[in-house]
Scaffold this motif. Sequence first.
Motif, PDB file in Angstrom:
ATOM      1  N   LYS A  28       0.835  -1.186   0.000  1.00  0.00           N
ATOM      2  CA  LYS A  28       0.000   0.000   0.000  1.00  0.00           C
ATOM      3  C   LYS A  28       0.874   1.240   0.000  1.00  0.00           C
ATOM      4  N   VAL A  29       0.363   2.259  -0.689  1.00  0.00           N
ATOM      5  CA  VAL A  29       1.025   3.559  -0.668  1.00  0.00           C
ATOM      6  C   VAL A  29       0.770   4.212   0.693  1.00  0.00           C
ATOM      7  N   ILE A  30       1.769   4.922   1.218  1.00  0.00           N
ATOM      8  CA  ILE A  30       1.508   5.812   2.349  1.00  0.00           C
ATOM      9  C   ILE A  30       1.925   7.230   1.950  1.00  0.00           C
ATOM     10  N   ALA A  31       1.009   8.183   2.208  1.00  0.00           N
ATOM     11  CA  ALA A  31       1.308   9.598   1.937  1.00  0.00           C
ATOM     12  C   ALA A  31       1.415  10.287   3.293  1.00  0.00           C
ATOM     13  N   GLY A  32       0.380  10.981   3.730  1.00  0.00           N
ATOM     14  CA  GLY A  32       0.424  11.620   5.050  1.00  0.00           C
ATOM     15  C   GLY A  32       0.165  10.654   6.191  1.00  0.00           C
ATOM     16  N   GLY A  33      -0.401   9.494   5.866  1.00  0.00           N
ATOM     17  CA  GLY A  33      -0.656   8.479   6.883  1.00  0.00           C
ATOM     18  C   GLY A  33      -1.824   8.792   7.809  1.00  0.00           C
ATOM     19  N   HIS A  34      -2.563   9.873   7.542  1.00  0.00           N
ATOM     20  CA  HIS A  34      -3.595  10.277   8.496  1.00  0.00           C
ATOM     21  C   HIS A  34      -4.948   9.584   8.306  1.00  0.00           C
ATOM     22  N   SER A  35      -5.045   8.741   7.310  1.00  0.00           N
ATOM     23  CA  SER A  35      -6.168   7.807   7.250  1.00  0.00           C
ATOM     24  C   SER A  35      -5.639   6.386   7.433  1.00  0.00           C
ATOM     25  N   LEU A  36      -4.489   6.119   6.811  1.00  0.00           N
ATOM     26  CA  LEU A  36      -3.968   4.752   6.815  1.00  0.00           C
ATOM     27  C   LEU A  36      -3.461   4.320   8.194  1.00  0.00           C
ATOM     28  N   LEU A  37      -2.669   5.147   8.867  1.00  0.00           N
ATOM     29  CA  LEU A  37      -2.098   4.705  10.151  1.00  0.00           C
ATOM     30  C   LEU A  37      -3.180   4.447  11.203  1.00  0.00           C
ATOM     31  N   GLY A 110      -1.675  15.492   6.329  1.00  0.00           N
ATOM     32  CA  GLY A 110      -2.585  14.867   5.372  1.00  0.00           C
ATOM     33  C   GLY A 110      -2.477  15.525   4.002  1.00  0.00           C
ATOM     34  N   THR A 111      -2.678  14.726   2.955  1.00  0.00           N
ATOM     35  CA  THR A 111      -2.490  15.217   1.590  1.00  0.00           C
ATOM     36  C   THR A 111      -3.787  15.142   0.792  1.00  0.00           C
ATOM     37  N   ILE A 112      -3.850  15.939  -0.269  1.00  0.00           N
ATOM     38  CA  ILE A 112      -5.035  15.898  -1.131  1.00  0.00           C
ATOM     39  C   ILE A 112      -5.096  14.558  -1.868  1.00  0.00           C
ATOM     40  N   ALA A 123     -15.163  13.256   3.545  1.00  0.00           N
ATOM     41  CA  ALA A 123     -13.955  14.055   3.303  1.00  0.00           C
ATOM     42  C   ALA A 123     -14.319  15.357   2.604  1.00  0.00           C
ATOM     43  N   ASP A 124     -13.539  16.410   2.840  1.00  0.00           N
ATOM     44  CA  ASP A 124     -13.873  17.730   2.303  1.00  0.00           C
ATOM     45  C   ASP A 124     -13.461  17.935   0.848  1.00  0.00           C
ATOM     46  N   GLU A 125     -12.224  17.580   0.512  1.00  0.00           N
ATOM     47  CA  GLU A 125     -11.685  17.984  -0.792  1.00  0.00           C
ATOM     48  C   GLU A 125     -12.391  17.376  -2.007  1.00  0.00           C
ATOM     49  N   ILE A 166      -0.836   4.818  -8.844  1.00  0.00           N
ATOM     50  CA  ILE A 166      -0.542   5.917  -7.933  1.00  0.00           C
ATOM     51  C   ILE A 166      -1.200   7.179  -8.467  1.00  0.00           C
ATOM     52  N   LEU A 167      -1.921   7.836  -7.592  1.00  0.00           N
ATOM     53  CA  LEU A 167      -2.520   9.117  -7.964  1.00  0.00           C
ATOM     54  C   LEU A 167      -1.374  10.135  -7.918  1.00  0.00           C
ATOM     55  N   VAL A 168      -1.081  10.777  -9.052  1.00  0.00           N
ATOM     56  CA  VAL A 168       0.077  11.680  -9.054  1.00  0.00           C
ATOM     57  C   VAL A 168      -0.312  13.146  -8.976  1.00  0.00           C
ATOM     58  N   SER A 191     -15.438  14.777  15.325  1.00  0.00           N
ATOM     59  CA  SER A 191     -14.387  14.341  14.390  1.00  0.00           C
ATOM     60  C   SER A 191     -13.944  15.434  13.437  1.00  0.00           C
ATOM     61  N   ARG A 192     -14.749  16.480  13.269  1.00  0.00           N
ATOM     62  CA  ARG A 192     -14.492  17.578  12.335  1.00  0.00           C
ATOM     63  C   ARG A 192     -14.740  17.206  10.873  1.00  0.00           C
ATOM     64  N   PHE A 193     -14.987  15.940  10.567  1.00  0.00           N
ATOM     65  CA  PHE A 193     -15.313  15.560   9.191  1.00  0.00           C
ATOM     66  C   PHE A 193     -16.623  16.246   8.777  1.00  0.00           C
TER      67      PHE A 193
HETATM   68  C1  FAD Z   1      -8.153  13.411  13.588  1.00  0.00           C
HETATM   69  C2  FAD Z   1      -8.412  13.447  12.113  1.00  0.00           C
HETATM   70  C3  FAD Z   1      -9.386  14.311  11.612  1.00  0.00           C
HETATM   71  C4  FAD Z   1      -9.644  14.362  10.245  1.00  0.00           C
HETATM   72  N1  FAD Z   1     -10.604  15.224   9.801  1.00  0.00           N
HETATM   73  C5  FAD Z   1     -10.852  15.308   8.469  1.00  0.00           C
HETATM   74  C6  FAD Z   1     -11.823  16.216   7.960  1.00  0.00           C
HETATM   75  O1  FAD Z   1     -12.455  16.982   8.688  1.00  0.00           O
HETATM   76  N2  FAD Z   1     -12.022  16.249   6.623  1.00  0.00           N
HETATM   77  C7  FAD Z   1     -11.321  15.453   5.771  1.00  0.00           C
HETATM   78  O2  FAD Z   1     -11.523  15.551   4.577  1.00  0.00           O
HETATM   79  N3  FAD Z   1     -10.395  14.587   6.224  1.00  0.00           N
HETATM   80  C8  FAD Z   1     -10.141  14.498   7.542  1.00  0.00           C
HETATM   81  N4  FAD Z   1      -9.195  13.609   7.984  1.00  0.00           N
HETATM   82  C9  FAD Z   1      -8.496  12.736   7.019  1.00  0.00           C
HETATM   83  C10 FAD Z   1      -7.301  13.458   6.447  1.00  0.00           C
HETATM   84  O3  FAD Z   1      -7.743  14.453   5.557  1.00  0.00           O
HETATM   85  C11 FAD Z   1      -6.351  12.535   5.695  1.00  0.00           C
HETATM   86  O4  FAD Z   1      -5.201  13.301   5.519  1.00  0.00           O
HETATM   87  C12 FAD Z   1      -6.747  12.056   4.339  1.00  0.00           C
HETATM   88  O5  FAD Z   1      -8.002  11.430   4.361  1.00  0.00           O
HETATM   89  C13 FAD Z   1      -5.750  11.029   3.812  1.00  0.00           C
HETATM   90  O6  FAD Z   1      -4.576  11.640   3.351  1.00  0.00           O
HETATM   91  P1  FAD Z   1      -3.161  11.077   3.767  1.00  0.00           P
HETATM   92  O7  FAD Z   1      -2.160  11.808   2.966  1.00  0.00           O
HETATM   93  O8  FAD Z   1      -3.026  11.136   5.230  1.00  0.00           O
HETATM   94  O9  FAD Z   1      -3.245   9.569   3.222  1.00  0.00           O
HETATM   95  P2  FAD Z   1      -2.766   8.179   3.828  1.00  0.00           P
HETATM   96  O10 FAD Z   1      -3.365   7.942   5.146  1.00  0.00           O
HETATM   97  O11 FAD Z   1      -1.299   8.061   3.710  1.00  0.00           O
HETATM   98  O12 FAD Z   1      -3.450   7.200   2.758  1.00  0.00           O
HETATM   99  C14 FAD Z   1      -4.840   6.994   2.727  1.00  0.00           C
HETATM  100  C15 FAD Z   1      -5.183   5.949   1.661  1.00  0.00           C
HETATM  101  O13 FAD Z   1      -4.945   6.456   0.362  1.00  0.00           O
HETATM  102  C16 FAD Z   1      -3.917   5.726  -0.306  1.00  0.00           C
HETATM  103  N5  FAD Z   1      -3.085   6.732  -0.966  1.00  0.00           N
HETATM  104  C17 FAD Z   1      -2.556   7.855  -0.397  1.00  0.00           C
HETATM  105  N6  FAD Z   1      -1.933   8.608  -1.324  1.00  0.00           N
HETATM  106  C18 FAD Z   1      -2.047   7.949  -2.493  1.00  0.00           C
HETATM  107  C19 FAD Z   1      -1.603   8.220  -3.820  1.00  0.00           C
HETATM  108  N7  FAD Z   1      -0.944   9.347  -4.125  1.00  0.00           N
HETATM  109  N8  FAD Z   1      -1.892   7.323  -4.793  1.00  0.00           N
HETATM  110  C20 FAD Z   1      -2.594   6.185  -4.488  1.00  0.00           C
HETATM  111  N9  FAD Z   1      -3.041   5.878  -3.262  1.00  0.00           N
HETATM  112  C21 FAD Z   1      -2.769   6.743  -2.273  1.00  0.00           C
HETATM  113  C22 FAD Z   1      -3.227   4.916   0.768  1.00  0.00           C
HETATM  114  O14 FAD Z   1      -2.713   3.708   0.242  1.00  0.00           O
HETATM  115  C23 FAD Z   1      -4.339   4.685   1.762  1.00  0.00           C
HETATM  116  O15 FAD Z   1      -5.129   3.610   1.353  1.00  0.00           O
HETATM  117  C24 FAD Z   1      -8.907  13.526   9.348  1.00  0.00           C
HETATM  118  C25 FAD Z   1      -7.931  12.667   9.845  1.00  0.00           C
HETATM  119  C26 FAD Z   1      -7.663  12.621  11.210  1.00  0.00           C
HETATM  120  C27 FAD Z   1      -6.603  11.692  11.703  1.00  0.00           C
END
Ligand code: FAD
Lengths: 289, 170
Positions: A28-37, A110-112, A123-125, A166-168, A191-193
């Motif tokens: 699996k790809v990891i970007a910001g890890g804020h959904s995956l971790l 977290g990343t778009i 999710a917002d974006e 990979i989403l680029v 949760s702020r979502f």
């Molecule tokens: C406390 C908390 C509150 C949050 N509140 C909100 C909110 O209010 N609104 C909102 O929209 N989001 C919210 N989020 C989610 C946040 O926006 C995450 O950053 C986002 O959903 C995932 O981005 P990431 O870079 O962290 O991805 P990751 O966690 O690294 O990856 C998420 C998933 O996407 C895949 N992935 C990631 N990047 C790519 C890529 N480039 N190509 C292919 N696959 C990829 C990974 O394999 C994984 O399956 C919150 C998260 C937390 C922890």
Amino acid sequence: MITHPFTYQAPTTIEEAVRALGGAGEAKVIAGGHSLLPLMKLGLAQPEMLVDLRRIASLGEIRTEADGTIAIGALATHRVITHDQTVRAKLTALAEAAGEVGDLQVRARGTIGGSLAHADPAADEPAPTIAFDATIRAVGPKGQRDIRARDYFKGTFETALAANEILVEIRFPAQPARTGSAYAKFAHPASRFAVTGVAAVVTIKSDGSVERAALGVTGAAAAAYRATEAERALTGTKGDAKAIAAAAAKAADGITALSDLVASSEYRKHLVTVYARRAIERAIERARA
Amino acid sequence: MPHAVAVTVNGTSYPREIEPTLLLVEYLRETLGLTGTHVGCDTSQCGACTVLVDGRATKACTMLAVQADGAEVITIEGLAKNGDMHPIQRAFAKEHALQCGFCTPGLMITAVDFLERNPSPSDAEIRHAIKGNLCRCTGYHNIVNAIRSASAEMRQSAGARPKVAAEVKR
Ligand SMILES: Cc1cc2nc3c(=O)[nH]c(=O)nc-3n(C[C@H](O)[C@H](O)[C@H](O)COP(=O)(O)OP(=O)(O)OC[C@H]3O[C@@H](n4cnc5c(N)ncnc54)[C@H](O)[C@@H]3O)c2cc1C
Ligand code: FES
Ligand code: FES
């Protein structure tokens, strides 16, 4: 704490990353890890390998191309998008949506790309992404392809992206003159979502009437959607309070609304119409400014 | 399989061999013994684990230590310089912005990141900035007072005091 073991690599090119994804075992790809971790801590995701994109510098860029397309790299964080001057000026609804994600620390990591790949229905974006008619660029073993945002979101956590792609970048076409946009969100109190989030993009004619309207709605249904009935209702009108209210009232037409402890489906539909009105009002104000 | 990483923490580089599963907060607390950074929820909700990573306030429970390879991390232990408290630390004491102190390191780190970008914030902006930090004792009133009071002191001493982290792009 993460108990499930995995291997880790951080390649420096997109090609290497695609190869790593196609290797043996579940990668699996990891970007910001804020959904995956958080999912990995709960054991809901148990990848055998993580492919970290952080060393691929080109993925963090925001570029304006010759034809006015704004290309936002997958690794652009919510924080960078919130503060980027070009995005704020030309894609205001996206900057506002990114600025409403979670909290300061979540926006820093977290990343778009991660948000669009994960495709949380709250999710917002995704809302501004579909409202601006963006294109998702993905790279896989067979090369590069572009997916229209409207064809990209398939359902809850489901997208048109394949597991080995990979989403680029996300490509936002140039918006015509006299276009304004805005994002209005009802945040989940804990949760702020988005319980509901509406992105409005409105272009007006020189006489002030509405030439074109696009509404992207998130949080309300299984996936982000375009409120086409409302868009049609607004187009061609004077864009006054009455026309805005009439159009916004159609923003939840035909959807199967989500229902949870915070908002029943009936209440969610109501919220969509209220937040659609607010987003359209601000978008039109900006288009006229 | 262990990975060789070198994270610079509070100005010192620490080369270590670590497992990919190790979280940044576990690396700081358990590998390096820097227990000033707390773990409240371990689910990215509370902000107790907030540290600066390349200048940005980050929940260290939601980042792998291997992802911090080559990064510059500042923890609460790195805020005071030569025994001289950072203005945010003095302000928290003066304004009585803590009771048990569990949330305090995370709140101060978040405030430092915020104030370095927004030196004269309104109370509403302060409250927006600390949304990711939960305090279960003090109530947020004195915390907001402390951040406002630190911002005044930091404005006065601007230039006199080096920024805690190198300037980063947002
Ligand atoms: C406390 C908390 C509150 C949050 N509140 C909100 C909110 O209010 N609104 C909102 O929209 N989001 C919210 N989020 C989610 C946040 O926006 C995450 O950053 C986002 O959903 C995932 O981005 P990431 O870079 O962290 O991805 P990751 O966690 O690294 O990856 C998420 C998933 O996407 C895949 N992935 C990631 N990047 C790519 C890529 N480039 N190509 C292919 N696959 C990829 C990974 O394999 C994984 O399956 C919150 C998260 C937390 C922890
Ligand atoms: S311990 Fe990291 S956010 Fe609570
Ligand atoms: S002072 Fe006890 S949690 Fe904040």
